[in-house]
Enzyme design. Structure first.
Site, PDB file in Angstrom:
ATOM      1  N   SER A 103       0.862  -1.185   0.000  1.00 59.52           N
ATOM      2  CA  SER A 103       0.000   0.000   0.000  1.00 59.52           C
ATOM      3  C   SER A 103       0.896   1.231   0.000  1.00 59.52           C
ATOM      4  O   SER A 103       2.052   1.173   0.442  1.00 59.52           O
ATOM      5  CB  SER A 103      -0.877   0.004   1.258  1.00 59.52           C
ATOM      6  OG  SER A 103      -1.500   1.258   1.455  1.00 59.52           O
ATOM      7  N   TYR A 152      -2.561  -1.525  10.168  1.00 62.84           N
ATOM      8  CA  TYR A 152      -2.599  -1.683   8.715  1.00 62.84           C
ATOM      9  C   TYR A 152      -1.326  -1.131   8.091  1.00 62.84           C
ATOM     10  O   TYR A 152      -0.699  -1.783   7.247  1.00 62.84           O
ATOM     11  CB  TYR A 152      -3.816  -0.964   8.143  1.00 62.84           C
ATOM     12  CG  TYR A 152      -3.928  -1.086   6.646  1.00 62.84           C
ATOM     13  CD1 TYR A 152      -4.534  -2.198   6.072  1.00 62.84           C
ATOM     14  CD2 TYR A 152      -3.432  -0.095   5.800  1.00 62.84           C
ATOM     15  CE1 TYR A 152      -4.642  -2.328   4.695  1.00 62.84           C
ATOM     16  CE2 TYR A 152      -3.533  -0.208   4.423  1.00 62.84           C
ATOM     17  CZ  TYR A 152      -4.136  -1.323   3.870  1.00 62.84           C
ATOM     18  OH  TYR A 152      -4.216  -1.448   2.513  1.00 62.84           O
TER      19      TYR A 152
END
Length: 254
Positions: free
Chosen positions: A139, A152
């Protein structure tokens, strides 16, 4: 990674980026197998996209991964691409451990242990193929932190370094490691994200990803233009500015 002629398994592809990518790859001349936990969604995908195969898999469960791998390889012995797509994102408040600990453990189990177990289940088979690829999914938040999603961010930073490391180890094999680095995309990864004006439209993201795969078959990292602001902040020397902009851009900081 060649854009066509592959047999591709994408666990975690019953919605969002995974499903959109599966549909596009199948249209590009690949055999595609989609994996997911929910039987109902798998049945819906099979009905709507009969050319796509499906298999039930829970990437938080090592036994489920082992069982699914056996099923996939029995039906598709020419499998040569695995896309470790499954992932979750949770908002956490680290002022109070009771509010974040269980969530953080779930994120790490899904986003880090899941891909590790998945790669372990297929890596010997992939090494026996003349040309194979493992696609990991990190990401933009692996490179700049969104303050409300600490676990995350950490999980995706781990995936980035895992990708870098196993690429070095597997350099003497036929297996390529390709890291996909999405920005915020209009999916249901977080509540409301599918309608966020700050997130990239899903169809635009997948179209750009496929175009990059086609034009850069030897790429180690797949980066759409939108993610480069996050990806290269430290290299440009404007990391603090990137973090400030990221965390002020909308209610979730995306």
């Amino acid at each position: 990674m060649n854009i066509s002629g592959n047999t591709v398994f994408i666990p975690g592809a019953t919605s969002g980026i995974g499903l959109a990518l599966a549909v596009e790859l199948q249209a590009r001349g690949n055999t595609v197998i989609v994996g997911g936990r929910r039987v109902g969604l798998l049945e819906q995908i099979a009905a709507e996209h009969p050319a796509i195969d499906t298999v039930q898999i829970d990437t938080t469960d090592g036994a489920s991964i082992t069982s699914a791998a056996k099923e996939v390889l029995a039906k598709h012995p020419d499998l040569n691409v695995v896309v470790a797509m499954a992932g979750i994102m949770r908002i956490e408040d680290w002022h109070r451990p009771a509010s974040f600990l269980a969530s953080a453990e779930e994120v790490i189990t899904t986003n880090v242990l899941g891909p590790i177990r998945l790669i372990a289940a297929f890596i010997e088979h992939l090494q026996a193929q003349p040309d194979a690829t493992v696609v990991t999914v990190s990401s933009g938040l692996a490179f700049a932190p969104l303050k409300v999603t600490p676990s995350y961010n950490a999980s995706k930073a781990a995936i980035h370094m895992l990708s870098e490391s196993i690429r070095l180890q597997l350099a003497d094999t036929t297996v390529k490691i390709v890291e996909l680095e999405p920005p915020a995309v209009r999916t249901s990864l977080l509540p409301g994200q599918e309608n966020s004006e700050f997130a990239m439209p899903l169809d635009e993201f997948v179209a750009e990803v496929v175009a990059l795969l086609e034009s850069q078959p030897a790429a180690k990292e797949i980066q759409v233009e939108r993610v480069k602001f996050l990806r290269y902040g430290e290299a440009r020397g404007d990391y603090d500015h990137v973090v400030e902009v990221l965390n002020a851009s909308d209610p979730h900081g995306r």
